[in-house]
Scaffold this motif. Structure first.
Motif, PDB file in Angstrom:
ATOM      1  N   LEU A 105      23.329 132.058  -1.212  1.00 42.19           N
ATOM      2  CA  LEU A 105      23.667 133.065  -0.723  1.00 42.19           C
ATOM      3  C   LEU A 105      23.877 133.147   1.211  1.00 42.19           C
ATOM      4  O   LEU A 105      24.641 133.361   1.455  1.00 42.19           O
ATOM      5  N   GLN A 106      22.818 132.592   1.559  1.00 40.70           N
ATOM      6  CA  GLN A 106      22.264 132.099   3.104  1.00 40.70           C
ATOM      7  C   GLN A 106      24.323 131.235   3.057  1.00 40.70           C
ATOM      8  O   GLN A 106      24.438 130.839   4.187  1.00 40.70           O
ATOM      9  N   LEU A 107      24.081 129.820   1.973  1.00 44.63           N
ATOM     10  CA  LEU A 107      25.321 129.440   2.816  1.00 44.63           C
ATOM     11  C   LEU A 107      26.727 129.685   2.360  1.00 44.63           C
ATOM     12  O   LEU A 107      26.510 129.166   3.492  1.00 44.63           O
ATOM     13  N   LEU A 108      26.734 130.252   1.685  1.00 45.31           N
ATOM     14  CA  LEU A 108      28.105 130.969   1.811  1.00 45.31           C
ATOM     15  C   LEU A 108      28.330 132.121   2.687  1.00 45.31           C
ATOM     16  O   LEU A 108      29.043 131.986   3.875  1.00 45.31           O
ATOM     17  N   ALA A 109      26.989 132.772   3.714  1.00 45.40           N
ATOM     18  CA  ALA A 109      27.086 133.455   4.372  1.00 45.40           C
ATOM     19  C   ALA A 109      27.044 132.488   5.850  1.00 45.40           C
ATOM     20  O   ALA A 109      28.535 133.310   6.504  1.00 45.40           O
ATOM     21  N   SER A 110      27.062 131.710   5.830  1.00 41.18           N
ATOM     22  CA  SER A 110      27.027 130.705   6.795  1.00 41.18           C
ATOM     23  C   SER A 110      29.047 130.124   7.028  1.00 41.18           C
ATOM     24  O   SER A 110      28.659 129.931   8.471  1.00 41.18           O
ATOM     25  N   ALA A 112      30.927 131.225   5.905  1.00 46.55           N
ATOM     26  CA  ALA A 112      31.487 132.829   6.014  1.00 46.55           C
ATOM     27  C   ALA A 112      31.989 133.116   6.768  1.00 46.55           C
ATOM     28  O   ALA A 112      33.248 133.606   7.986  1.00 46.55           O
ATOM     29  N   ALA A 113      30.681 132.566   8.655  1.00 41.87           N
ATOM     30  CA  ALA A 113      30.690 132.817   9.865  1.00 41.87           C
ATOM     31  C   ALA A 113      31.310 132.139  10.643  1.00 41.87           C
ATOM     32  O   ALA A 113      31.778 132.267  11.555  1.00 41.87           O
ATOM     33  N   LYS A 114      31.758 131.405   9.509  1.00 40.50           N
ATOM     34  CA  LYS A 114      33.026 130.173   9.994  1.00 40.50           C
ATOM     35  C   LYS A 114      34.185 130.680  10.173  1.00 40.50           C
ATOM     36  O   LYS A 114      35.099 129.716   9.846  1.00 40.50           O
ATOM     37  N   ASP A 115      34.758 131.376   8.960  1.00 34.20           N
ATOM     38  CA  ASP A 115      36.131 132.190   8.588  1.00 34.20           C
ATOM     39  C   ASP A 115      36.210 131.452   7.935  1.00 34.20           C
ATOM     40  O   ASP A 115      38.004 131.190   7.813  1.00 34.20           O
ATOM     41  N   GLU A 142      32.770 139.650   5.287  1.00 34.44           N
ATOM     42  CA  GLU A 142      34.150 139.843   4.668  1.00 34.44           C
ATOM     43  C   GLU A 142      33.806 139.076   3.721  1.00 34.44           C
ATOM     44  O   GLU A 142      35.637 139.615   2.231  1.00 34.44           O
ATOM     45  N   ALA A 143      33.428 137.373   4.270  1.00 30.66           N
ATOM     46  CA  ALA A 143      34.565 136.307   3.578  1.00 30.66           C
ATOM     47  C   ALA A 143      34.062 135.693   2.362  1.00 30.66           C
ATOM     48  O   ALA A 143      34.375 135.152   1.847  1.00 30.66           O
ATOM     49  N   ILE A 144      32.809 136.835   1.831  1.00 26.19           N
ATOM     50  CA  ILE A 144      32.358 135.836   0.843  1.00 26.19           C
ATOM     51  C   ILE A 144      32.833 136.926   0.144  1.00 26.19           C
ATOM     52  O   ILE A 144      32.907 138.756  -0.606  1.00 26.19           O
ATOM     53  N   PHE A 145      33.381 136.462  -1.397  1.00 22.15           N
ATOM     54  CA  PHE A 145      33.650 137.100  -2.662  1.00 22.15           C
ATOM     55  C   PHE A 145      32.785 136.997  -3.732  1.00 22.15           C
ATOM     56  O   PHE A 145      32.341 135.575  -3.837  1.00 22.15           O
ATOM     57  N   LEU A 146      33.108 138.408  -4.406  1.00 23.30           N
ATOM     58  CA  LEU A 146      31.980 137.796  -5.993  1.00 23.30           C
ATOM     59  C   LEU A 146      32.794 138.377  -6.659  1.00 23.30           C
ATOM     60  O   LEU A 146      33.329 138.865  -6.903  1.00 23.30           O
ATOM     61  N   SER A 147      31.927 137.226  -7.690  1.00 22.08           N
ATOM     62  CA  SER A 147      33.127 137.659  -9.398  1.00 22.08           C
ATOM     63  C   SER A 147      31.261 137.147 -10.062  1.00 22.08           C
ATOM     64  O   SER A 147      31.022 136.798 -10.168  1.00 22.08           O
ATOM     65  N   THR A 148      31.352 138.202 -11.563  1.00 26.36           N
ATOM     66  CA  THR A 148      30.843 137.907 -12.760  1.00 26.36           C
ATOM     67  C   THR A 148      31.304 137.485 -13.507  1.00 26.36           C
ATOM     68  O   THR A 148      30.729 138.000 -14.155  1.00 26.36           O
TER      69      THR A 148
END
Ligand code: TYD
Ligand code: MG
Length: 454
Positions: A105-110, A112-115, A142-148
């Motif tokens: 999750l932290q990696l995805l956030a990082s 996503a922070a780069k658009d 908002e650039a992180i999308f989730l799916s189950t």
């Protein structure tokens, strides 16, 4: 009949077995057939033809290096060899609760922070649970999308439509393929689902991160073949009671293995550790028997660790031998060497060995540290706290050279150590080089070590 020089292109070949000779022979020496050799022309030398587009010269082959997706998490990038290679499949294994989902999750956030738009598919947790973790980590991008989604075919469709910069699947054991009959988590399902994701990664240049659970014996659950299929295998390890987490490369098609990343699990998630030596030595007891510091090298990085041993008379019939963070077999071997070469009686002593901080050391350079700590505890004599030791030990009790001594020396010097016990050949090699104000003590055998230490 004989082939003359200018007839060098002529060859006589046996019609029965294919034996070839420059001379005609009445009987084939290979299969024994009579009158079976006949004249043939050697095939003309291969002349280069047209090169189809599917083959390309090595010199101009794509260098994927420059295209790596830098995650922005320094410890992760280090372990990956500078970022994630497009189209690569990266498997992250680890015990439940060690922090894999947090890391992802932290990696995805990082990213996503780069658009960059990223997709997180989780079959392990509900959207709400992920949301809660994200809140805790203060991630709201908002650039992180989730799916189950659990079905691999649907996942591939989703990724195909969304075209994210990265797809993370947590975990591969929850994924299933519609085209396979067996249950999710079964060997066949895990293998087939991975194969489909692999095809997706390679065909669309999409980098994919897979999380894999580790079984009790330490292997990634599911078939071993999983490790062969993916490009990179990382293990996230550590002691759950400790705050340190180590991300270790086990396999990397795009970088070196044995590289490690060090994290600290904090209230607000994982934080990279730039100076692991200081951290691993923070709680070291000084002037206490059974403790010694070892300058270890993991990949390209020196880390000072504390090796602790507790040797005490056993009240049991069979003495206990426990090794945490070190190889138990190696401990058994070193114990035997000490008994044989120094005559210390250990068979009736319990031995507990621990590499402090929850780190695991696999390199043989640990040997000298183990032996020093064992002797220190056995004789109840503390080792000078400004001392480091490092070297491999052979069965004859000899101290053998290990690599990267200059790096170890620098790191020990940087942290204020002043005496370094090392193999004689290493000391010889280092003489005349910059020694960082360190006193080098060459030791040739375990007996010499014992003599110098106490
Ligand atoms: P998690 O990432 O869920 O582990 P895994 O996916 O490997 O099973 O992490 C679980 C542990 O991490 C949990 O015991 C709580 C702890 N944790 C923290 O200490 N700080 C945090 O910020 C987060 C998110 C988790
Ligand atoms: Mg998880």
């Amino acid at each position: 009949m004989q082939a003359s020089k200018k007839d060098a292109a002529l060859l006589f070949v046996c019609g029965q077995c294919g034996f070839a000779s420059r001379k005609w022979l009445g009987r084939c020496p290979d299969c024994g057939a009579w009158d079976s050799l006949s004249e043939q022309r050697k095939p003309a030398a291969l002349r280069p033809g047209r090169v189809p587009a599917s083959a390309q010269p090595l010199a101009t082959a794509d260098e994927e290096e420059c295209l790596r997706l830098v995650t922005g998490i320094a410890e992760m990038d280090r372990v990956l060899g500078g970022g994630i290679v497009p189209g690569s499949l990266v498997l992250i294994g680890g015990d439940p609760g060690i922090g894999k989902s947090t890391l992802i999750l932290q990696l995805l956030a990082s990213l996503a922070a780069k658009d960059l738009q990223v997709l997180y598919v989780t079959g392990e947790e509900s959207m709400r649970q992920i949301r809660m973790r994200a809140n805790r980590l203060k991630i709201g991008n908002e650039a992180i999308f989730l799916s189950t989604e659990n079905c691999v075919e649907a996942m591939i469709d989703l990724a195909g439509t969304m075209r994210p910069a990265l797809l993370a699947v947590d975990s591969i054991q929850t994924v299933y393929s519609e085209e396979v009959g067996s249950a999710p988590g079964s060997v066949t399902q895990v293998r087939e689902s991975t194969a489909r994701l692999l095809a997706l990664a390679k065909s669309s240049h999409l980098p994919i991160l897979l999380v894999g659970h580790v079984t009790k014996d330490g292997a990634i659950a599911g078939p071993r073949v999983l490790e062969h299929m993916v490009d990179t295998v990382l293990y996230f390890e550590g002691d759950r009671g400790q705050v340190f987490r180590i991300l270790r490369t086990v396999k990397n098609r795009f970088g070196s293995t044995n590289e490690i990343g060090v994290f600290e699990m904090q209230e607000s998630g994982l934080a990279g550790v730039d100076n692991p030596s200081a951290l691993f030595l923070a709680e070291r007891p000084v002037n206490v028997p059974g403790s010694v510091v070892l300058p270890s090298v993991e990949g390209t990085r020196p880390i000072l660790v504390e090796v602790q041993a507790l040797v005490s008379r056993s009240s049991l019939g069979t003495a206990r031998r426990t090794a945490i963070g070190a190889d138990p077999q190696r401990l058994a071997l070193l114990t035997a060497v000490l008994e044989k070469k120094l005559g210390v009686t250990l068979f009736d002593h319990d031995i507990f060995l621990n590499v402090a901080g929850g780190i695991r050391i696999v390199e043989p350079a640990l040997d000298l540290g183990v032996v020093a700590a064992l002797l220190s505890s056995f004789f109840e004599k503390p080792i000078d706290p400004a001392t480091v030791v490092c070297g491999e030990i052979g069965l004859a009790g000899e101290v053998r050279a290990v690599g990267q001594m200059e790096m170890r020396l620098r790191e020990a010097g940087r942290l204020g150590f002043s005496t370094f016990f090392m193999p004689e050949s290493s000391a010889r090699h280092l003489r005349g080089k910059k020694q960082e104000g360190m006193r080098l003590v060459p030791v040739r055998t375990v007996a010499e070590l014992a003599e110098h230490l106490f």
